[in-house]
Scaffold this active site. Structure first.
Site, PDB file in Angstrom:
ATOM      1  N   ASP A 279       0.848  -1.110  -0.038  1.00  0.00           N
ATOM      2  CA  ASP A 279       0.111   0.157  -0.132  1.00  0.00           C
ATOM      3  C   ASP A 279       0.979   1.268  -0.004  1.00  0.00           C
ATOM      4  O   ASP A 279       1.903   1.360   0.866  1.00  0.00           O
ATOM      5  CB  ASP A 279      -0.855   0.036   1.204  1.00  0.00           C
ATOM      6  CG  ASP A 279      -1.892  -1.388   1.245  1.00  0.00           C
ATOM      7  OD1 ASP A 279      -1.497  -2.367   0.609  1.00  0.00           O
ATOM      8  OD2 ASP A 279      -3.061  -0.867   1.885  1.00  0.00           O
ATOM      9  N   HIS A 281      -1.118   4.588  -0.718  1.00  0.00           N
ATOM     10  CA  HIS A 281      -2.194   5.180  -0.005  1.00  0.00           C
ATOM     11  C   HIS A 281      -1.689   6.944  -0.066  1.00  0.00           C
ATOM     12  O   HIS A 281      -1.575   7.767   0.803  1.00  0.00           O
ATOM     13  CB  HIS A 281      -2.323   5.146   1.224  1.00  0.00           C
ATOM     14  CG  HIS A 281      -3.304   3.762   1.747  1.00  0.00           C
ATOM     15  ND1 HIS A 281      -4.630   3.951   1.306  1.00  0.00           N
ATOM     16  CD2 HIS A 281      -2.984   2.791   2.123  1.00  0.00           C
ATOM     17  CE1 HIS A 281      -5.165   2.805   1.707  1.00  0.00           C
ATOM     18  NE2 HIS A 281      -4.267   1.942   2.156  1.00  0.00           N
ATOM     19  N   ASP A 308      -4.159  -0.064  -3.673  1.00  0.00           N
ATOM     20  CA  ASP A 308      -4.269   0.817  -2.737  1.00  0.00           C
ATOM     21  C   ASP A 308      -3.363   2.078  -2.926  1.00  0.00           C
ATOM     22  O   ASP A 308      -2.323   2.258  -1.962  1.00  0.00           O
ATOM     23  CB  ASP A 308      -4.000   0.201  -1.112  1.00  0.00           C
ATOM     24  CG  ASP A 308      -5.258  -0.347  -0.702  1.00  0.00           C
ATOM     25  OD1 ASP A 308      -6.387  -0.371  -1.433  1.00  0.00           O
ATOM     26  OD2 ASP A 308      -5.591  -0.381   0.678  1.00  0.00           O
ATOM     27  N   ASP A 311      -6.090   7.581  -1.674  1.00  0.00           N
ATOM     28  CA  ASP A 311      -6.903   7.699  -0.211  1.00  0.00           C
ATOM     29  C   ASP A 311      -5.965   8.033   0.811  1.00  0.00           C
ATOM     30  O   ASP A 311      -4.812   7.539   0.964  1.00  0.00           O
ATOM     31  CB  ASP A 311      -7.728   6.640   0.033  1.00  0.00           C
ATOM     32  CG  ASP A 311      -9.251   6.533  -0.835  1.00  0.00           C
ATOM     33  OD1 ASP A 311      -9.438   7.578  -1.366  1.00  0.00           O
ATOM     34  OD2 ASP A 311      -9.715   5.610  -1.101  1.00  0.00           O
ATOM     35  N   ARG A 312      -6.292   8.678   1.730  1.00  0.00           N
ATOM     36  CA  ARG A 312      -5.689   9.070   3.051  1.00  0.00           C
ATOM     37  C   ARG A 312      -4.753   9.897   2.654  1.00  0.00           C
ATOM     38  O   ARG A 312      -4.460  11.130   3.483  1.00  0.00           O
ATOM     39  CB  ARG A 312      -5.434   7.735   3.729  1.00  0.00           C
ATOM     40  CG  ARG A 312      -6.371   7.105   4.250  1.00  0.00           C
ATOM     41  CD  ARG A 312      -6.102   5.970   5.285  1.00  0.00           C
ATOM     42  NE  ARG A 312      -7.197   5.205   5.925  1.00  0.00           N
ATOM     43  CZ  ARG A 312      -7.775   4.242   5.586  1.00  0.00           C
ATOM     44  NH1 ARG A 312      -7.219   3.614   4.451  1.00  0.00           N
ATOM     45  NH2 ARG A 312      -8.627   3.484   6.186  1.00  0.00           N
ATOM     46  N   ASN A 340      -8.699  -2.549  -2.452  1.00  0.00           N
ATOM     47  CA  ASN A 340      -9.938  -2.321  -2.215  1.00  0.00           C
ATOM     48  C   ASN A 340     -10.145  -0.968  -2.334  1.00  0.00           C
ATOM     49  O   ASN A 340     -11.402  -0.285  -2.200  1.00  0.00           O
ATOM     50  CB  ASN A 340     -10.431  -2.842  -0.657  1.00  0.00           C
ATOM     51  CG  ASN A 340      -9.403  -2.101   0.383  1.00  0.00           C
ATOM     52  OD1 ASN A 340      -8.250  -1.977   0.200  1.00  0.00           O
ATOM     53  ND2 ASN A 340     -10.293  -1.735   1.611  1.00  0.00           N
ATOM     54  N   HIS A 341      -9.115  -0.007  -2.106  1.00  0.00           N
ATOM     55  CA  HIS A 341      -9.273   1.415  -2.337  1.00  0.00           C
ATOM     56  C   HIS A 341      -9.329   1.970  -3.771  1.00  0.00           C
ATOM     57  O   HIS A 341      -9.563   3.096  -4.062  1.00  0.00           O
ATOM     58  CB  HIS A 341      -8.180   2.144  -1.531  1.00  0.00           C
ATOM     59  CG  HIS A 341      -8.668   2.309  -0.038  1.00  0.00           C
ATOM     60  ND1 HIS A 341      -9.040   3.162   0.541  1.00  0.00           N
ATOM     61  CD2 HIS A 341      -8.471   1.108   0.798  1.00  0.00           C
ATOM     62  CE1 HIS A 341      -9.422   3.062   1.730  1.00  0.00           C
ATOM     63  NE2 HIS A 341      -8.900   1.985   1.962  1.00  0.00           N
ATOM     64  N   HIS A 392      -4.197  -8.321  -3.096  1.00  0.00           N
ATOM     65  CA  HIS A 392      -3.975  -7.191  -2.217  1.00  0.00           C
ATOM     66  C   HIS A 392      -4.554  -7.610  -0.643  1.00  0.00           C
ATOM     67  O   HIS A 392      -3.707  -7.128   0.195  1.00  0.00           O
ATOM     68  CB  HIS A 392      -4.926  -6.004  -2.873  1.00  0.00           C
ATOM     69  CG  HIS A 392      -5.107  -5.006  -1.695  1.00  0.00           C
ATOM     70  ND1 HIS A 392      -4.088  -3.930  -1.477  1.00  0.00           N
ATOM     71  CD2 HIS A 392      -6.128  -4.691  -0.669  1.00  0.00           C
ATOM     72  CE1 HIS A 392      -4.369  -3.342  -0.628  1.00  0.00           C
ATOM     73  NE2 HIS A 392      -5.712  -3.505  -0.226  1.00  0.00           N
ATOM     74  N   ARG A 454     -13.203  -5.564  10.296  1.00  0.00           N
ATOM     75  CA  ARG A 454     -13.438  -4.732   9.171  1.00  0.00           C
ATOM     76  C   ARG A 454     -14.932  -4.719   8.561  1.00  0.00           C
ATOM     77  O   ARG A 454     -15.253  -3.575   7.938  1.00  0.00           O
ATOM     78  CB  ARG A 454     -12.749  -5.037   7.937  1.00  0.00           C
ATOM     79  CG  ARG A 454     -10.998  -4.855   8.097  1.00  0.00           C
ATOM     80  CD  ARG A 454     -10.554  -5.337   6.799  1.00  0.00           C
ATOM     81  NE  ARG A 454      -8.954  -5.463   6.962  1.00  0.00           N
ATOM     82  CZ  ARG A 454      -7.968  -4.280   6.837  1.00  0.00           C
ATOM     83  NH1 ARG A 454      -8.464  -3.476   6.517  1.00  0.00           N
ATOM     84  NH2 ARG A 454      -6.655  -4.343   6.955  1.00  0.00           N
ATOM     85  N   HIS A 481      -2.427  -4.614   2.502  1.00  0.00           N
ATOM     86  CA  HIS A 481      -3.824  -4.561   2.950  1.00  0.00           C
ATOM     87  C   HIS A 481      -3.703  -3.844   4.534  1.00  0.00           C
ATOM     88  O   HIS A 481      -5.075  -3.598   5.146  1.00  0.00           O
ATOM     89  CB  HIS A 481      -4.875  -5.620   2.936  1.00  0.00           C
ATOM     90  CG  HIS A 481      -6.349  -5.387   3.032  1.00  0.00           C
ATOM     91  ND1 HIS A 481      -7.123  -4.161   2.744  1.00  0.00           N
ATOM     92  CD2 HIS A 481      -7.204  -6.161   3.823  1.00  0.00           C
ATOM     93  CE1 HIS A 481      -8.180  -4.250   3.100  1.00  0.00           C
ATOM     94  NE2 HIS A 481      -8.461  -5.498   3.702  1.00  0.00           N
TER      95      HIS A 481
END
Length: 778
Positions: A279, A281, A308, A311-312, A340-341, A392, A454, A481
């Site tokens: 990730d 991010h 991923d 995001d964030r 998943n993002h 992922h 989750r 993840h």
């Protein structure tokens, strides 16, 4: 001091190994015991000694050991010539009470004329001092570890709690389709819209207001373009690419990704090695560190980026554009997996959509539509040398690579929304396959159970991993993840490797990033790093811990603001006399009952209710902290579930289409009632059927007895406006209360410390400003 300790020598190769404080103390104790045991318990005449004599001999052996090792050579010896008991009495005796003999001994000691006797007192004091320092150090280390674990638990539980909200959308769609099968063959409007000439349009991009970089990108993309993008993106200012070049990269990448299979086949036959990143991010600095330390992709240096990307973080668009450009420039050396993002529903909640809107306000809708096209055509995983699976999230007991390879992944624009197609029934099995490999996590215990933390995917145990590997003739699985303190983790007898490449993920100093380099024998070597190392180098350890703790408390307080009124009501139930104080037990009970975060509230009491004693808690300090400016500003910068749902209107359109059973484009009251019956039966809530029917009638704005799509969306918009007005009214009311009742000094000091420790100063990214080390496999 410990150089000669045997615990520092490896039994096999004689090399020195690291030792903890406990190891060091244990080896000192064991050596003392060995020396004491090796001493003969015989008197000068060769006869066995008495117990007291043996004790004296052991004490003497301890002193000999300390003296031989030189462990106390820097201690002063002020009372040489006195017995231990008399020396201790002299140490604690008032000077006016000392007798003549004592004064004489002390004077002889000062003059250096005292008898030369064994320095019993010196060694006894040294031993006691060493033990005291050891106990203090162990307590200090234990407190540090407890604080670190507490902060880590706050970060992870908050992250998983927010993902639960998004997973609820998947469950909602799943239940609706399960009990309304007529919706499964409905046309997916978003899917149909994305099939027209979206990827072929070239003249629909408008110029943006403000400055954009005068950097020209043209096809085909080459290494020179990569160097240009890195130079542009790394700057703090003037790093916005012209939107037509952004659209060019996105369109070309979507076209190319569309030609790839669901599972990419990666080989080390030519390169002899491959690098796997986890990730990112939106952490552009970490991506540039990886490229700086490991080199740009090439036929001899291939990469797998395991999802991923956005995001964030604040630079998600730059990370995505740079990765896609690397893929276009080196298509045989860059493999991109979906995470998943890579999902518009997740992007609406975790900041990427807001980021694109802020950087390209005039073109964000068109750019986000093209980004959706990129998402839907990203491969779902990779297989390295037919022996290592790279996905992922993970696997489940139902995961089948053969089924995943046959899925039409283009249907899944969003993994959280159902892939409705023209006239074809929905295959929930394949939907679940994709969901599991994107959202699942490994667990230490056996079995495969739903991931309740989750709210999506599964927890898979060692037995699930072993069965999956045997069934598909694989050696191990690499997944991402999950954020790990050291950037990587082994599980399931080293058959599941987690890799996470975003350092400083939660806060500066919170974690390290890592990437894996696998050779031709698939032996993993980890490179562990932390970006922007100079920022943390300037800080002391206490300051770094303070920044991590402040970031954790800030995120927790923002989450608690969602339950602010409910917390106040529950606190007052335990305070009938309105004293403002409740017991610690009741305070912890209320915090867990309302937030359901599963945190160690007793350890957090001093942080969330500062200035209270050890028995009672002034809950008003907790509420005052939630009403401080720094927490309310952080809340305003975030995105709520309702904001995310309304911002992603495709989800609302999908819900409308499912409820519209006869596909007439309008929802009747009977169709609403059918949907409500399903909701109350399978997803019970706080509202009764009559209350929900009344809300449905209120959606009929023109009074024709039916609700069309525009009325449906407008009802959500008005509900969102009313919710915001209610929030603003509560903020105004509490501001008035604060103006008359000043928060306590501890609350003010805590809020100022949180603000001071969480301010981030952006600078140009320097990839060389990092700390990295290679960790070889054991």
């Amino acid at each position: 001091m410990l150089r000669s300790c045997v615990c520092l020598r490896s039994e096999e190769d004689g090399k020195r190994r690291g030792s903890s404080v406990e190891d060091a103390s244990s080896c000192r104790s064991s050596e003392i015991e060995r020396v004491g045991a090796s001493m003969q318990t015989l008197g000068p005449s060769g006869q066995p000694q008495s117990v007291s004599a043996q004790t004296t001999t052991r004490a003497s052996s301890l002193l000999q050991l300390f003296q031989r090792k030189g462990w106390c050579k820097h201690f002063r010896k002020p009372l040489r010539g006195m017995s231990a008991s008399r020396a201790e009495k002299t140490i604690h005796m008032d000077p006016s009470q000392r007798d003549d003999d004592t004064l004489l001994l002390c004077r002889r000691q000062r003059e250096g004329t005292s008898p030369k006797r064994a320095p019993i007192v010196c060694w006894a004091v040294a031993i006691r001092a060493a033990i005291f320092i050891q106990k203090w150090y162990r307590r200090h280390q234990a407190r540090r570890e407890m604080e670190r674990r507490c902060n880590w638990q706050i970060f992870q539980n908050l992250e998983y709690a927010s993902e639960q909200d998004q997973a609820e959308l998947y469950k909602f769609f799943n239940d609706l389709i399960k009990h309304m099968p007529q919706a499964a063959g409905r046309k997916n409007q978003h899917h149909a819209e994305s099939n027209f000439s979206l990827l072929d349009e070239k003249d629909d991009i408008m110029d943006e207001l403000g400055d954009t970089v005068n950097a020209k990108i043209e096809l085909p993309i080459r290494k020179s373009h990569i160097d240009l993008l890195i130079d542009v993106f790394r700057k703090k200012r003037g790093n916005r690419l012209h939107p037509k070049y952004v659209a060019l990269i996105l369109r070309e990448a979507a076209k190319s990704l569309k030609q790839l299979p669901n599972i990419s086949m990666v080989s080390t036959a030519v390169s002899q090695q491959v690098t796997v990143c986890g990730d990112l991010h939106g952490k552009l600095d970490d991506l540039l560190v990886v490229l700086h330390k490991n080199g740009l992709p090439s036929s001899s240096n291939p990469y797998v980026f395991n999802g991923d990307f956005v995001d964030r973080g604040k630079r998600g668009l730059e990370v995505l554009l740079l990765l896609l450009s690397l893929y276009l420039a080196f298509p045989q050396a860059v493999f991109l997996n979906r995470g998943n993002h890579e999902d518009s529903v997740m992007n609406a909640r975790y900041g990427f959509i807001r980021e694109v809107e802020g950087k390209y306000p005039r073109n964000h809708k068109r750019l986000l539509s093209i980004i959706d096209e990129v998402y839907r055509w990203l491969p779902l995983g990779s297989v390295l040398n037919s022996r290592v699976l790279i996905v992922h999230g993970g696997i489940s007991d139902n995961t089948s690579l053969d089924l995943i390879k046959s899925i039409d992944r283009g249907k899944y624009v969003s993994i959280l929304r159902p892939p409705l197609t023209d006239g074809e029934p929905l295959d929930k099995t394949e939907w679940q396959q994709i969901f599991d490999i994107m959202w699942s996590d490994p667990q230490a215990v056996m079995g495969c159970v739903p991931n309740t933390l989750r709210g999506a995917g599964v927890w898979f145990g060692p037995d699930t991993t072993e069965n999956f590997l045997q069934r598909h003739r694989l050696s191990y699985v690499i997944r991402s993840h999950e954020c790990k303190p050291n950037g990587h983790e082994f599980m399931h007898d080293n058959k599941v490797i987690t890799i996470f490449s975003a350092s400083n993920y939660y806060a500066i100093g919170s974690n390290k990033g890592a990437y894996i380099r696998l050779n031709n024998q698939l032996m993993p070597h980890f490179v562990q790093y932390i970006s922007a190392a100079s920022q943390s180098k300037r800080l002391s350890f206490k300051q770094r811990m303070g920044m991590v703790e402040s970031s954790a408390l800030k995120e927790l307080a923002v989450k608690m603001r969602d339950y602010r009124d409910e917390l106040e009501d529950e606190f007052k139930k335990f305070d009938p006399d309105n004293t403002g104080c409740i017991t610690v037990t009741n305070w912890c009970y209320v915090m867990e009952k309302v937030t359901k975060l599963g945190l160690p509230w007793r350890l957090l009491r001093d942080k969330l209710a500062p200035g209270t004693d050890s028995h009672m808690v002034n809950y008003n300090t907790t509420l005052d902290l939630l009403d401080t400016d720094v927490i309310m500003e952080a809340e305003a910068d975030g995105t709520s579930v309702m904001d995310a749902l309304y911002a992603n209107k495709a989800s609302l359109v999908a819900i409308f289409n499912i409820i519209d059973a006869d596909n007439s484009g309008e929802i009747t009251l009977d169709e609403f009632e059918t949907a409500i019956d399903l909701l109350t039966a399978h997803m019970p809530g706080d509202y009764s059927k009559e209350e929900m029917l009344e809300k449905c009638r209120m959606m009929d704005l023109n009074g024709d007895g039916k609700v069309d799509l525009n009325e449906f969306l407008e009802a959500f918009r008005l509900s969102d406006v009313q919710r915001r007005q209610h929030q603003d009214e509560n903020i105004r009311r509490r501001s008035e209360v604060r103006s008359t009742t000043k928060p306590s000094d501890p609350v003010t000091e805590l809020a100022e410390r949180i603000h001071r420790n969480t301010v981030i100063v952006e600078t140009d990214i320097d990839p060389s400003d990092c700390e990295a080390k290679v960790i070889k496999p054991k």
